[in-house]
Design a protein around this motif. Structure first.
Motif, PDB file in Angstrom:
ATOM      1  N   ARG A  45      24.749  53.919  35.276  1.00 48.99           N
ATOM      2  CA  ARG A  45      24.877  52.710  36.084  1.00 48.99           C
ATOM      3  C   ARG A  45      26.011  51.863  35.510  1.00 48.99           C
ATOM      4  NH1 ARG A  45      19.425  49.681  37.839  1.00 48.99           N
ATOM      5  NH2 ARG A  45      19.016  51.876  38.316  1.00 48.99           N
ATOM      6  N   GLU A  46      26.856  51.343  36.384  1.00 50.13           N
ATOM      7  CA  GLU A  46      27.995  50.562  35.943  1.00 50.13           C
ATOM      8  C   GLU A  46      28.056  49.224  36.673  1.00 50.13           C
ATOM      9  OE1 GLU A  46      31.762  52.369  36.878  1.00 50.13           O
ATOM     10  OE2 GLU A  46      31.300  52.599  38.998  1.00 50.13           O
ATOM     11  N   LEU A  47      28.590  48.235  35.964  1.00 50.37           N
ATOM     12  CA  LEU A  47      28.768  46.911  36.544  1.00 50.37           C
ATOM     13  C   LEU A  47      29.958  46.931  37.506  1.00 50.37           C
ATOM     14  CD1 LEU A  47      28.131  43.855  36.614  1.00 50.37           C
ATOM     15  CD2 LEU A  47      29.688  43.612  34.667  1.00 50.37           C
ATOM     16  N   VAL A  48      29.755  46.377  38.687  1.00 47.29           N
ATOM     17  CA  VAL A  48      30.815  46.320  39.694  1.00 47.29           C
ATOM     18  C   VAL A  48      31.431  44.918  39.745  1.00 47.29           C
ATOM     19  CG1 VAL A  48      31.382  46.640  42.126  1.00 47.29           C
ATOM     20  CG2 VAL A  48      29.680  48.117  41.042  1.00 47.29           C
ATOM     21  N   VAL A  49      30.586  43.937  40.009  1.00 41.95           N
ATOM     22  CA  VAL A  49      31.040  42.550  40.075  1.00 41.95           C
ATOM     23  C   VAL A  49      29.908  41.639  39.620  1.00 41.95           C
ATOM     24  CG1 VAL A  49      32.700  42.863  41.962  1.00 41.95           C
ATOM     25  CG2 VAL A  49      30.340  42.313  42.483  1.00 41.95           C
ATOM     26  N   SER A  50      30.270  40.462  39.149  1.00 44.85           N
ATOM     27  CA  SER A  50      29.250  39.494  38.756  1.00 44.85           C
ATOM     28  C   SER A  50      29.728  38.082  39.058  1.00 44.85           C
ATOM     29  CB  SER A  50      28.919  39.626  37.269  1.00 44.85           C
ATOM     30  OG  SER A  50      30.057  39.317  36.476  1.00 44.85           O
ATOM     31  N   ILE A  51      28.754  37.181  39.174  1.00 46.21           N
ATOM     32  CA  ILE A  51      29.072  35.777  39.390  1.00 46.21           C
ATOM     33  C   ILE A  51      28.135  34.941  38.533  1.00 46.21           C
ATOM     34  CG2 ILE A  51      27.564  35.659  41.448  1.00 46.21           C
ATOM     35  CD1 ILE A  51      29.617  33.616  42.588  1.00 46.21           C
ATOM     36  N   ARG A  52      28.710  34.027  37.789  1.00 49.10           N
ATOM     37  CA  ARG A  52      27.915  33.156  36.928  1.00 49.10           C
ATOM     38  C   ARG A  52      27.420  31.954  37.709  1.00 49.10           C
ATOM     39  NH1 ARG A  52      27.958  34.076  31.553  1.00 49.10           N
ATOM     40  NH2 ARG A  52      29.290  35.775  30.826  1.00 49.10           N
ATOM     41  N   SER A  53      26.455  31.265  37.144  1.00 45.92           N
ATOM     42  CA  SER A  53      25.890  30.114  37.841  1.00 45.92           C
ATOM     43  C   SER A  53      26.958  29.070  38.144  1.00 45.92           C
ATOM     44  CB  SER A  53      24.756  29.501  37.021  1.00 45.92           C
ATOM     45  OG  SER A  53      25.207  29.149  35.727  1.00 45.92           O
ATOM     46  N   GLY A  54      27.957  28.984  37.284  1.00 46.05           N
ATOM     47  CA  GLY A  54      29.034  28.025  37.497  1.00 46.05           C
ATOM     48  C   GLY A  54      30.051  28.455  38.537  1.00 46.05           C
ATOM     49  N   GLY A  55      29.957  29.721  38.969  1.00 44.65           N
ATOM     50  CA  GLY A  55      30.830  30.194  40.037  1.00 44.65           C
ATOM     51  C   GLY A  55      31.919  31.164  39.608  1.00 44.65           C
ATOM     52  N   SER A  56      32.135  31.319  38.318  1.00 49.37           N
ATOM     53  CA  SER A  56      33.174  32.249  37.888  1.00 49.37           C
ATOM     54  C   SER A  56      32.721  33.682  38.141  1.00 49.37           C
ATOM     55  CB  SER A  56      33.501  32.055  36.412  1.00 49.37           C
ATOM     56  OG  SER A  56      32.371  32.309  35.606  1.00 49.37           O
ATOM     57  N   THR A  57      33.684  34.537  38.463  1.00 45.80           N
ATOM     58  CA  THR A  57      33.376  35.918  38.815  1.00 45.80           C
ATOM     59  C   THR A  57      34.099  36.894  37.894  1.00 45.80           C
ATOM     60  OG1 THR A  57      35.169  36.031  40.427  1.00 45.80           O
ATOM     61  CG2 THR A  57      33.017  35.298  41.235  1.00 45.80           C
ATOM     62  N   ASN A  58      33.559  38.082  37.846  1.00 45.43           N
ATOM     63  CA  ASN A  58      34.163  39.170  37.080  1.00 45.43           C
ATOM     64  C   ASN A  58      34.112  40.417  37.950  1.00 45.43           C
ATOM     65  OD1 ASN A  58      35.239  40.430  34.683  1.00 45.43           O
ATOM     66  ND2 ASN A  58      33.256  41.416  34.485  1.00 45.43           N
ATOM     67  N   VAL A  59      35.228  41.132  38.015  1.00 44.85           N
ATOM     68  CA  VAL A  59      35.329  42.295  38.893  1.00 44.85           C
ATOM     69  C   VAL A  59      35.819  43.494  38.095  1.00 44.85           C
ATOM     70  CG1 VAL A  59      36.356  43.202  41.010  1.00 44.85           C
ATOM     71  CG2 VAL A  59      35.884  40.747  40.813  1.00 44.85           C
ATOM     72  N   ALA A  60      35.162  44.619  38.257  1.00 44.55           N
ATOM     73  CA  ALA A  60      35.581  45.843  37.564  1.00 44.55           C
ATOM     74  C   ALA A  60      36.952  46.277  38.058  1.00 44.55           C
ATOM     75  CB  ALA A  60      34.563  46.950  37.805  1.00 44.55           C
ATOM     76  N   ASP A  61      37.725  46.843  37.174  1.00 43.66           N
ATOM     77  CA  ASP A  61      39.080  47.265  37.536  1.00 43.66           C
ATOM     78  C   ASP A  61      39.081  48.265  38.685  1.00 43.66           C
ATOM     79  OD1 ASP A  61      40.387  47.257  34.123  1.00 43.66           O
ATOM     80  OD2 ASP A  61      40.206  45.655  35.601  1.00 43.66           O
ATOM     81  N   SER A  62      38.064  49.108  38.746  1.00 44.08           N
ATOM     82  CA  SER A  62      38.018  50.156  39.761  1.00 44.08           C
ATOM     83  C   SER A  62      37.886  49.628  41.182  1.00 44.08           C
ATOM     84  CB  SER A  62      36.860  51.113  39.464  1.00 44.08           C
ATOM     85  OG  SER A  62      35.632  50.410  39.459  1.00 44.08           O
ATOM     86  N   VAL A  63      37.432  48.380  41.322  1.00 49.42           N
ATOM     87  CA  VAL A  63      37.235  47.811  42.654  1.00 49.42           C
ATOM     88  C   VAL A  63      38.034  46.533  42.869  1.00 49.42           C
ATOM     89  CG1 VAL A  63      34.921  48.811  42.769  1.00 49.42           C
ATOM     90  CG2 VAL A  63      35.220  46.429  42.039  1.00 49.42           C
ATOM     91  N   LYS A  64      38.827  46.170  41.889  1.00 54.71           N
ATOM     92  CA  LYS A  64      39.592  44.925  41.990  1.00 54.71           C
ATOM     93  C   LYS A  64      40.525  44.968  43.197  1.00 54.71           C
ATOM     94  CE  LYS A  64      40.037  43.062  38.126  1.00 54.71           C
ATOM     95  NZ  LYS A  64      40.383  42.758  36.699  1.00 54.71           N
TER      96      LYS A  64
END
Length: 115
Positions: A45-64
């Motif tokens: 299982r791999e992380l794809v995207v995430s969003i913090r409570s403050g609104g900042s996001t993180n996106v895996a390079d494979s789907v950016k």
């Protein structure tokens, strides 16, 4: 007990789009992070995207540039917009909520991209 219910998966041709939804039973702003993971057959299982409570996001390079996470606080729902889908995006997609030490998972929704 937090419940996460995913929907929106399905079969799509390469180059197409899908939007996944994750409806939470609680206030999503109470979670430290909400994320989408995926697991393809035979892979971890791999992380794809995430969003913090403050609104900042993180996106895996494979789907950016193709996948976007967003949320509707009033509906306690997080979305995953997937564009320009590729066969390698085929996987079960899981919603995850990190509630400051407690971790919750949805049941998963299948996304299949045909070439």
């Amino acid at each position: 007990q937090v419940q996460l219910v995913e929907s929106g998966g399905g079969l799509v041709q390469a180059g197409g789009s899908l939007r996944l939804s994750c409806a939470a039973s609680g206030n999503i702003l109470s979670f430290r992070v909400m994320a989408w993971y995926r697991q393809a057959p035979g892979k971890e299982r791999e992380l794809v995207v995430s969003i913090r409570s403050g609104g900042s996001t993180n996106v895996a390079d494979s789907v950016k540039g193709r996948f976007t996470i967003s949320r509707d606080n009033a509906k306690n729902t997080v979305y995953l917009q997937m564009n320009n889908l590729k066969p390698e995006d085929t996987a079960v997609y899981y919603c995850n909520a990190d509630s400051w030490g407690s971790n919750y998972w949805g049941q998963g929704t299948q996304v299949t991209v045909s070439s």
